[in-house]
Scaffold this active site. Structure first.
Site, PDB file in Angstrom:
ATOM      1  N   ALA A  66       0.818  -1.218   0.000  1.00 16.51           N
ATOM      2  CA  ALA A  66       0.000   0.000   0.000  1.00 16.51           C
ATOM      3  C   ALA A  66       0.852   1.269   0.000  1.00 16.51           C
ATOM      4  O   ALA A  66       0.431   2.296  -0.537  1.00 16.51           O
ATOM      5  CB  ALA A  66      -0.956   0.003   1.184  1.00 16.51           C
ATOM      6  N   THR A  67       2.029   1.220   0.577  1.00 20.39           N
ATOM      7  CA  THR A  67       2.892   2.415   0.564  1.00 20.39           C
ATOM      8  C   THR A  67       3.230   2.800  -0.873  1.00 20.39           C
ATOM      9  O   THR A  67       3.085   3.957  -1.281  1.00 20.39           O
ATOM     10  CB  THR A  67       4.189   2.158   1.364  1.00 20.39           C
ATOM     11  OG1 THR A  67       3.837   1.816   2.707  1.00 20.39           O
ATOM     12  CG2 THR A  67       5.095   3.378   1.361  1.00 20.39           C
ATOM     13  N   ASN A  74      -6.059   3.476  10.130  1.00 15.79           N
ATOM     14  CA  ASN A  74      -5.303   2.371  10.722  1.00 15.79           C
ATOM     15  C   ASN A  74      -5.109   2.494  12.232  1.00 15.79           C
ATOM     16  O   ASN A  74      -4.850   1.514  12.905  1.00 15.79           O
ATOM     17  CB  ASN A  74      -3.943   2.245  10.025  1.00 15.79           C
ATOM     18  CG  ASN A  74      -3.204   3.559   9.930  1.00 15.79           C
ATOM     19  OD1 ASN A  74      -3.674   4.490   9.285  1.00 15.79           O
ATOM     20  ND2 ASN A  74      -2.068   3.661  10.593  1.00 15.79           N
ATOM     21  N   GLN A 124      -6.749  -1.040   5.143  1.00 14.43           N
ATOM     22  CA  GLN A 124      -7.359  -1.619   6.349  1.00 14.43           C
ATOM     23  C   GLN A 124      -8.785  -2.111   6.131  1.00 14.43           C
ATOM     24  O   GLN A 124      -9.356  -2.725   7.027  1.00 14.43           O
ATOM     25  CB  GLN A 124      -7.392  -0.575   7.483  1.00 14.43           C
ATOM     26  CG  GLN A 124      -6.046  -0.162   8.027  1.00 14.43           C
ATOM     27  CD  GLN A 124      -5.378  -1.237   8.894  1.00 14.43           C
ATOM     28  OE1 GLN A 124      -5.997  -2.223   9.299  1.00 14.43           O
ATOM     29  NE2 GLN A 124      -4.104  -1.057   9.164  1.00 14.43           N
ATOM     30  N   ALA A 145      -1.692  -6.893   0.821  1.00 16.55           N
ATOM     31  CA  ALA A 145      -2.052  -8.273   1.168  1.00 16.55           C
ATOM     32  C   ALA A 145      -1.862  -8.578   2.645  1.00 16.55           C
ATOM     33  O   ALA A 145      -2.625  -9.346   3.229  1.00 16.55           O
ATOM     34  CB  ALA A 145      -1.217  -9.255   0.330  1.00 16.55           C
ATOM     35  N   HIS A 146      -0.846  -7.958   3.270  1.00 14.05           N
ATOM     36  CA  HIS A 146      -0.456  -8.463   4.593  1.00 14.05           C
ATOM     37  C   HIS A 146      -1.366  -8.048   5.735  1.00 14.05           C
ATOM     38  O   HIS A 146      -1.221  -8.539   6.858  1.00 14.05           O
ATOM     39  CB  HIS A 146       1.005  -8.109   4.895  1.00 14.05           C
ATOM     40  CG  HIS A 146       1.290  -6.692   5.268  1.00 14.05           C
ATOM     41  ND1 HIS A 146       1.396  -6.299   6.581  1.00 14.05           N
ATOM     42  CD2 HIS A 146       1.515  -5.594   4.523  1.00 14.05           C
ATOM     43  CE1 HIS A 146       1.686  -5.006   6.617  1.00 14.05           C
ATOM     44  NE2 HIS A 146       1.757  -4.558   5.373  1.00 14.05           N
ATOM     45  N   THR A 200       9.892  -7.563 -12.903  1.00  8.62           N
ATOM     46  CA  THR A 200       9.393  -8.935 -12.946  1.00  8.62           C
ATOM     47  C   THR A 200       8.354  -9.159 -11.851  1.00  8.62           C
ATOM     48  O   THR A 200       8.606  -8.862 -10.683  1.00  8.62           O
ATOM     49  CB  THR A 200      10.557  -9.935 -12.749  1.00  8.62           C
ATOM     50  OG1 THR A 200      11.551  -9.657 -13.741  1.00  8.62           O
ATOM     51  CG2 THR A 200      10.084 -11.370 -12.877  1.00  8.62           C
ATOM     52  N   CYS A 254       6.506   6.648  16.236  1.00  6.27           N
ATOM     53  CA  CYS A 254       7.923   6.976  16.399  1.00  6.27           C
ATOM     54  C   CYS A 254       8.440   7.835  15.281  1.00  6.27           C
ATOM     55  O   CYS A 254       8.200   7.579  14.129  1.00  6.27           O
ATOM     56  CB  CYS A 254       8.751   5.710  16.408  1.00  6.27           C
ATOM     57  SG  CYS A 254       8.973   5.113  18.052  1.00  6.27           S
TER      58      CYS A 254
HETATM   59  C1  PLP Z   1      -0.407  -0.770   6.525  1.00  9.00           C
HETATM   60  C2  PLP Z   1      -0.919   0.416   5.833  1.00  9.00           C
HETATM   61  C3  PLP Z   1      -0.210   0.996   4.775  1.00  9.00           C
HETATM   62  C4  PLP Z   1       1.123   0.463   4.321  1.00  9.00           C
HETATM   63  O1  PLP Z   1       0.972  -0.748   3.663  1.00  9.00           O
HETATM   64  P1  PLP Z   1       2.243  -1.603   3.240  1.00  9.00           P
HETATM   65  O2  PLP Z   1       1.673  -2.659   2.374  1.00  9.00           O
HETATM   66  O3  PLP Z   1       2.823  -2.115   4.510  1.00  9.00           O
HETATM   67  O4  PLP Z   1       3.161  -0.707   2.497  1.00  9.00           O
HETATM   68  C5  PLP Z   1      -0.752   2.090   4.151  1.00  9.00           C
HETATM   69  N1  PLP Z   1      -1.928   2.599   4.543  1.00  9.00           N
HETATM   70  C6  PLP Z   1      -2.631   2.083   5.561  1.00  9.00           C
HETATM   71  C7  PLP Z   1      -3.942   2.671   5.936  1.00  9.00           C
HETATM   72  C8  PLP Z   1      -2.154   0.978   6.244  1.00  9.00           C
HETATM   73  O5  PLP Z   1      -2.853   0.482   7.257  1.00  9.00           O
END
Ligand code: PLP
Length: 389
Positions: free
Chosen positions: A75-76, A155, A183, A204-205, A241, A324
């Site tokens: 997501a970043t 989040n 989220q 995904a995570h 890739t 942080c």
């Molecule tokens: C976790 C999160 C991200 C970052 O996602 P990554 O896949 O870890 O880069 C971005 N936005 C929100 C709202 C999140 O909760």
């Protein structure tokens, strides 16, 4: 390690589902779909077939067409591509970006960078419940506004924004609308075929898939400028890739999410947690209780340092309400934007439940937290001068 540990930090990340891990493992070795999905030989075609099945799974979860899904590293990256890609592609229209003060850092910091590079950025504020009034867009949007970016589920607090109403106002002014839905998928409904949202960041995570893979939904007809160069993958928008095993893991994770039963389970857990914690003297729930995703509960324990409390209940994995920075311990920008004092923000804890959380876990967390708060309230509290997350 203590005898018992409970993971209540699913908003930070989730464990990979066993079926997802097995599907990923099939895409790594010679006996499986390990090949480069861009290769034209049979091995490559097998990998490409897995990628295209995963693309369809991700698309289906959000009511999109598979062609509108661009795989990224998370997501970043998706947030970066959405903001920077849209602002660059529509430079002829203008350089006005609208976003909110409660966004994830991936959007906040990208918007700040764009501002440094000459964009004019309007920062929307929220009310004490953490919500943004969609009507503010009536006063903010101009003919030079390129993009509005407002997250779906926060989040830190789980607060849900009215992305349908925000999107409608953008659509009426021919402004692109992006939402970070990292989220929300699998917890609350999100259907891009029902609401006017143009660009959506996914990962995904947070949904029992692997880290390091995400996607950007880009509505057909919307063009973005790429941030990377060097190949034709993902229609040139995100060359490199494709990591078949990661993509397959994301597809499987999205396919396995069952929003109806998952959210009901999460809601039951979260409400039991709140019922238990609400008995502690002086506690307050941060953020709207009605417009909230079922997996997050953010609670302030006035007079107790959140970081000290987090350490006192170390066997319960939670997040303190402070984020942080490299040198400083800052109080949460989300909670202070909702009007909490620094002290109250620093006394807050985020609990987030997941598919694997049990009622026993919740009862144990309530018991441990209650003991710790009772103990700590007896002392004058102060925030520690260091930070661990
Ligand atoms: C976790 C999160 C991200 C970052 O996602 P990554 O896949 O870890 O880069 C971005 N936005 C929100 C709202 C999140 O909760």
């Amino acid at each position: 390690m203590t005898a018992r540990s409970v993971y209540l930090d699913h908003a930070a990340t989730t464990p990979i589902d066993a079926v997802v891990a097995a599907a990923m493992a099939e895409c790594m070795q010679l006996s499986g779909a390990f090949a480069n999905p861009s290769s034209t030989h049979a091995f490559g075609r097998e990998a490409a077939a897995r990628v295209s099945a995963a693309r369809a799974q991700v698309a289906e979860r959000i009511g999109a067409e598979p062609e509108s899904i661009v795989f990224t590293s998370g997501a970043t990256e998706s947030d970066n591509l959405a903001l920077r890609g849209a602002m660059a592609a529509r430079r002829a229209r203008g350089a006005h970006l609208v976003t909110s003060v409660t966004e994830h850092k991936a959007v906040l910091d990208t918007a700040k960078l764009l501002a440094e590079r000459g964009a004019s950025v309007t920062w929307l504020s929220c009310d004490s419940d953490g919500r943004i009034d969609p009507a503010v867009l009536d006063d903010v949007l101009t003919d030079e506004t390129v993009l509005v970016s407002v997250m779906h589920v926060n989040n830190e607090t789980g607060v849900v924004q009215d992305i349908a109403a925000l999107g409608e106002r953008c659509r009426a002014r021919n402004v692109l609308f992006h939402t970070d839905a990292a989220q929300s998928v699998g917890k609350i409904p999100l259907a891009v075929n029902r609401i006017p949202v143009d660009i959506v960041s996914l990962t995904a995570h947070k949904l029992h898939g692997p880290k390091g893979i995400g996607a950007l939904y880009v509505r057909p007809g919307v063009s973005l400028a790429p941030l990377q160069f060097g190949g034709e993958q993902e229609r040139g928008l995100r060359p490199g890739t494709l990591p078949t095993h990661q993509v397959v893991g994301m597809g499987e994770a999205f396919a396995r999410a069952d929003p109806a039963s998952d959210s009901e389970h999460l809601r039951v857990l979260r409400e039991r947690l709140w019922e238990g914690l609400a008995k502690i003297d002086g506690v307050r729930r941060n953020g709207s209780a009605t417009h909230s995703s079922p997996h997050v509960l953010n609670v302030a324990f006035p007079g107790v340092s959140g970081e000290t409390l987090r350490l006192a209940i170390e066997e319960i994995a939670v997040s303190a309400g402070s984020a942080c920075n490299a040198e400083t311990l800052e109080s949460s920008h989300v909670l202070t934007a909702m009007g909490l004092s620094d002290a109250l923000a620093e006394s807050s804890i985020r609990f987030s439940v997941g598919r694997d959380t049990t009622l026993d876990d919740i009862d144990y967390a309530v018991q441990r937290t209650t003991e710790a708060v009772t103990h700590l309230s007896g002392f004058a509290s102060s925030a520690p001068s260091w930070c661990t997350s």
